[in-house]
Motif scaffolding. Structure first.
Motif, short mmCIF file in Angstrom:
data_model
loop_
_atom_site.label_atom_id
_atom_site.label_comp_id
_atom_site.label_asym_id
_atom_site.label_seq_id
_atom_site.Cartn_x
_atom_site.Cartn_y
_atom_site.Cartn_z
N SER A 188 0.84 -1.20 0.00
CA SER A 188 0.00 0.00 0.00
C SER A 188 0.87 1.25 0.00
CB SER A 188 -0.94 0.01 1.22
OG SER A 188 -0.21 0.09 2.43
N SER A 189 0.36 2.28 -0.66
CA SER A 189 1.00 3.60 -0.64
C SER A 189 -0.08 4.66 -0.75
CB SER A 189 2.02 3.74 -1.77
OG SER A 189 1.42 3.53 -3.04
N LEU A 190 0.27 5.87 -0.31
CA LEU A 190 -0.69 6.98 -0.26
C LEU A 190 -0.17 8.10 -1.15
CD1 LEU A 190 -3.24 6.95 1.48
CD2 LEU A 190 -2.06 8.40 3.13
N TRP A 191 -1.07 8.60 -2.01
CA TRP A 191 -0.70 9.63 -2.99
C TRP A 191 -1.58 10.85 -2.81
CZ3 TRP A 191 2.70 8.58 -7.41
CH2 TRP A 191 3.36 7.34 -7.31
N ASP A 192 -1.19 11.93 -3.48
CA ASP A 192 -2.04 13.11 -3.45
C ASP A 192 -3.33 12.84 -4.24
OD1 ASP A 192 -1.34 13.33 -6.13
OD2 ASP A 192 -0.21 15.17 -5.90
N LYS A 193 -4.27 13.77 -4.17
CA LYS A 193 -5.60 13.55 -4.75
C LYS A 193 -5.53 13.28 -6.25
CE LYS A 193 -10.25 15.23 -3.94
NZ LYS A 193 -11.06 16.28 -3.27
N ALA A 194 -4.56 13.91 -6.94
CA ALA A 194 -4.44 13.73 -8.39
C ALA A 194 -3.70 12.45 -8.75
CB ALA A 194 -3.72 14.93 -8.99
N GLY A 195 -3.11 11.78 -7.76
CA GLY A 195 -2.36 10.56 -8.04
C GLY A 195 -1.02 10.81 -8.70
N ARG A 196 -0.43 11.98 -8.46
CA ARG A 196 0.83 12.33 -9.10
C ARG A 196 2.03 12.25 -8.15
NH1 ARG A 196 -1.67 17.70 -12.01
NH2 ARG A 196 -2.90 16.63 -13.61
N ARG A 197 1.80 12.36 -6.85
CA ARG A 197 2.91 12.44 -5.90
C ARG A 197 2.71 11.44 -4.77
NH1 ARG A 197 4.16 15.72 -1.34
NH2 ARG A 197 2.14 16.78 -1.55
N ASN A 198 3.70 10.59 -4.56
CA ASN A 198 3.69 9.63 -3.47
C ASN A 198 3.96 10.37 -2.16
OD1 ASN A 198 4.17 7.61 -1.58
ND2 ASN A 198 5.31 6.31 -2.99
N LEU A 199 2.97 10.39 -1.28
CA LEU A 199 3.09 11.14 -0.03
C LEU A 199 3.96 10.43 1.01
CD1 LEU A 199 -0.61 12.37 0.31
CD2 LEU A 199 1.35 13.55 -0.71
N PHE A 200 4.33 9.19 0.73
CA PHE A 200 5.24 8.48 1.63
C PHE A 200 6.69 8.93 1.40
CE2 PHE A 200 2.46 4.41 2.17
CZ PHE A 200 1.56 5.15 2.90
N HIS A 201 6.97 9.42 0.21
CA HIS A 201 8.33 9.83 -0.14
C HIS A 201 8.59 11.27 0.33
CE1 HIS A 201 11.98 10.66 -2.29
NE2 HIS A 201 11.39 11.54 -3.09
N ALA A 202 9.72 11.47 0.96
CA ALA A 202 10.16 12.82 1.36
C ALA A 202 11.64 12.94 1.03
CB ALA A 202 9.91 13.05 2.85
N LYS A 203 11.99 13.96 0.29
CA LYS A 203 13.37 14.14 -0.14
C LYS A 203 14.30 14.22 1.07
CE LYS A 203 16.13 16.82 -3.41
NZ LYS A 203 16.13 17.96 -4.37
N GLY A 204 15.38 13.45 0.99
CA GLY A 204 16.35 13.45 2.08
C GLY A 204 15.99 12.54 3.23
N LYS A 205 14.85 11.85 3.13
CA LYS A 205 14.43 10.93 4.19
C LYS A 205 14.25 9.54 3.60
CE LYS A 205 12.22 14.42 7.08
NZ LYS A 205 10.97 14.82 7.81
N PRO A 206 15.29 8.73 3.61
CA PRO A 206 15.23 7.42 2.92
C PRO A 206 14.17 6.48 3.49
CG PRO A 206 17.20 7.60 4.31
CD PRO A 206 16.59 8.95 4.24
N HIS A 207 13.78 6.69 4.74
CA HIS A 207 12.78 5.82 5.34
C HIS A 207 11.38 6.44 5.32
CE1 HIS A 207 16.42 4.03 7.61
NE2 HIS A 207 16.24 3.44 6.46
N GLY A 208 11.21 7.51 4.56
CA GLY A 208 9.88 8.02 4.31
C GLY A 208 9.49 9.23 5.14
#
Length: 443
Positions: free
Chosen positions: A265-285
């Motif tokens: 499972s993963s969570l994205w923004d409403k448009a389905g364009r950006r994975n909200l689990f990913h954060a730049k500089g944070k390898p573990h999310g």
């Protein structure tokens, strides 16, 4: 995906004699397809315009199709009334492995056109809507393992499902030679699913002899659950046509590995364009990822009845790319996700996906924090909490769950808790082969 049909396309195929049967179906409590085979002409003239009726008892039966007592939605007291099955046209597709056949899945309504709350498709759709109301789009994927036997289903029944002959005789994890011997079944499954619009990625040998895994592409929860149940049903039909058998039981043999349903499972923004689990500089999310995983872990015990039919002890821990933990973090960047390794291959995907979303949303709302990432072999760490080791434990955990009642509503919560209690009651009456072998002579 190629393979999906429009109603106009179906009409042309029916009028041209290329389709003569339409399967009008819906998933039941166990995730099986129930419904009717409708002639192509009658489908176009009647069902396509007005849907069809089916007995509401179909959401109150066990695997033996025995109507079980005590349900509010349908019982002898209600007269086992009908409900209305309304085609979902996004699911219309040909069925390549059945001659001149198409399939459409339905949503269920009562006589006032209100949704049947206990319908698995509706339960999942409600959780998707809860996520959407908070600005989230959920993506999920399922990896399903199964065993292939040389015995037909009829032979397996005559043998009382003991002494069956697996298609292979040695461990075949990633093994190309052994899986080549099984291609007469698995190739037809892969290609048949593609022809039916079910997006297959790959297949591979699994750990035990005769064990395989066929992976489907990720997608939004309801269509992915639809693909999951069509795939399971179709794989069995293809195996039956070839005189062999497939089982998705979570544990078919005490001496062999179990078959899992690894749930990503993963969570994205409403448009389905950006994975909200990913954060730049944070390898573990991101922090949001941590809350989502924390919710999964916090309610792995309470929601186990929604995620599996057969339970095996699994450690509740999360780790980076570690298959010994119940929750495995995998992927990177836009593909970052969590894999729940707890459900068995026998789980109803609609309920399993719904439980995943409900737990994740709770973790986000309450800003739950997960424990530190685990390192080492969770199999050998007795300090870690476990999911229920039995159906009895799972039922007891669900009975205490305020989160399940709040997330699913009283009607759904009580319906499936009642189902779990009845299954436990049936289990308690069984005399097993193990008990007979152990006690028949010696006690």
């Amino acid at each position: 995906m190629p393979g999906t049909l429009t109603l106009d396309g179906l009409e042309k195929l029916v009028r041209g004699g290329e389709i003569d049967t339409v399967l009008v179906a819906f998933p039941d409590q166990q995730g099986r397809l129930m419904g009717k085979r409708v002639t192509g002409s009658f489908f176009l003239d009647q069902v396509a315009r007005g849907g069809m009726h089916a007995c509401a008892y179909l959401l109150t039966v066990d695997v033996d199709m025995t109507p079980l007592p005590g349900y509010r939605m349908a019982s002898w007291a209600t007269g086992y009334q009908d409900f209305h099955a309304v085609p979902d046209w996004t699911t219309l597709r040909p069925v390549p492995w059945l001659e001149k056949t198409a399939l459409v899945l339905c949503d269920l309504e009562d006589e006032h056109h209100r949704p049947i709350e206990a319908s698995p498709r509706h339960i999942l759709r409600r959780q998707v809507e809860r996520a959407a109301a908070r600005g989230y789009r959920v993506y999920v994927a399922s990896e399903l393992e199964f065993f292939l036997f040389r015995d037909s289903y009829e032979t397996a029944r005559r043998k009382r499902y003991t002494g069956l002959n697996p298609i292979g005789y040695y461990a075949e994890d990633y093994h190309i030679l052994q899986t080549t011997k099984e291609e007469f079944v698995h190739r037809d499954i892969r290609n048949g699913m593609l022809g039916a619009g079910v997006p297959v990625e790959s297949s591979k040998g699994e750990w035990s002899a005769g064990q395989q895994e066929i992976n489907l592409r990720y997608g939004e929860p309801v269509p992915t659950a639809d693909d999951h149940v069509i795939y399971k049903n179709g794989a069995k039909e293809i195996a039956h046509a070839k005189g062999v058998s497939i089982t998705f039981m979570a544990k078919v043999d005490m001496g062999q590995a179990g078959s899992s349903f690894h749930l990503h499972s993963s969570l994205w923004d409403k448009a389905g364009r950006r994975n909200l689990f990913h954060a730049k500089g944070k390898p573990h999310g991101s922090a949001l990822f941590g809350h989502w995983v924390a919710g999964q872990m916090a309610f792995a015990r309470e929601l186990a009845c929604y995620q599996a039919g057969t339970f095996a002890p699994t450690r509740i821990a999360w780790a980076w790319d570690n298959r010994t933990t119940g929750f495995r973090v995998c992927g990177e960047g836009p593909s970052l996700r969590v894999e729940n390794r707890i459900p068995g291959a026998d789980a109803n995907p609609y309920l399993a996906f719904a439980a995943t979303i409900a737990a994740g949303l709770y973790g986000i709302e309450k800003k739950l924090e997960p424990p530190p990432l685990y390192h080492g072999s969770a199999y050998e760490d007795g300090r870690l909490p476990q999911v229920p080791g039995s159906l009895r434990e799972a039922v007891a955990a669900l009975e205490r769950s305020k989160v399940a009642r709040e997330a699913f509503g009283d009607q759904v919560y009580e319906h499936y808790l009642h189902t779990a209690r009845l299954e436990l009651e049936a289990l308690d009456k069984v005399v097993t082969s193990w008990e007979l072998e152990r006690n028949f002579e010696r006690i």
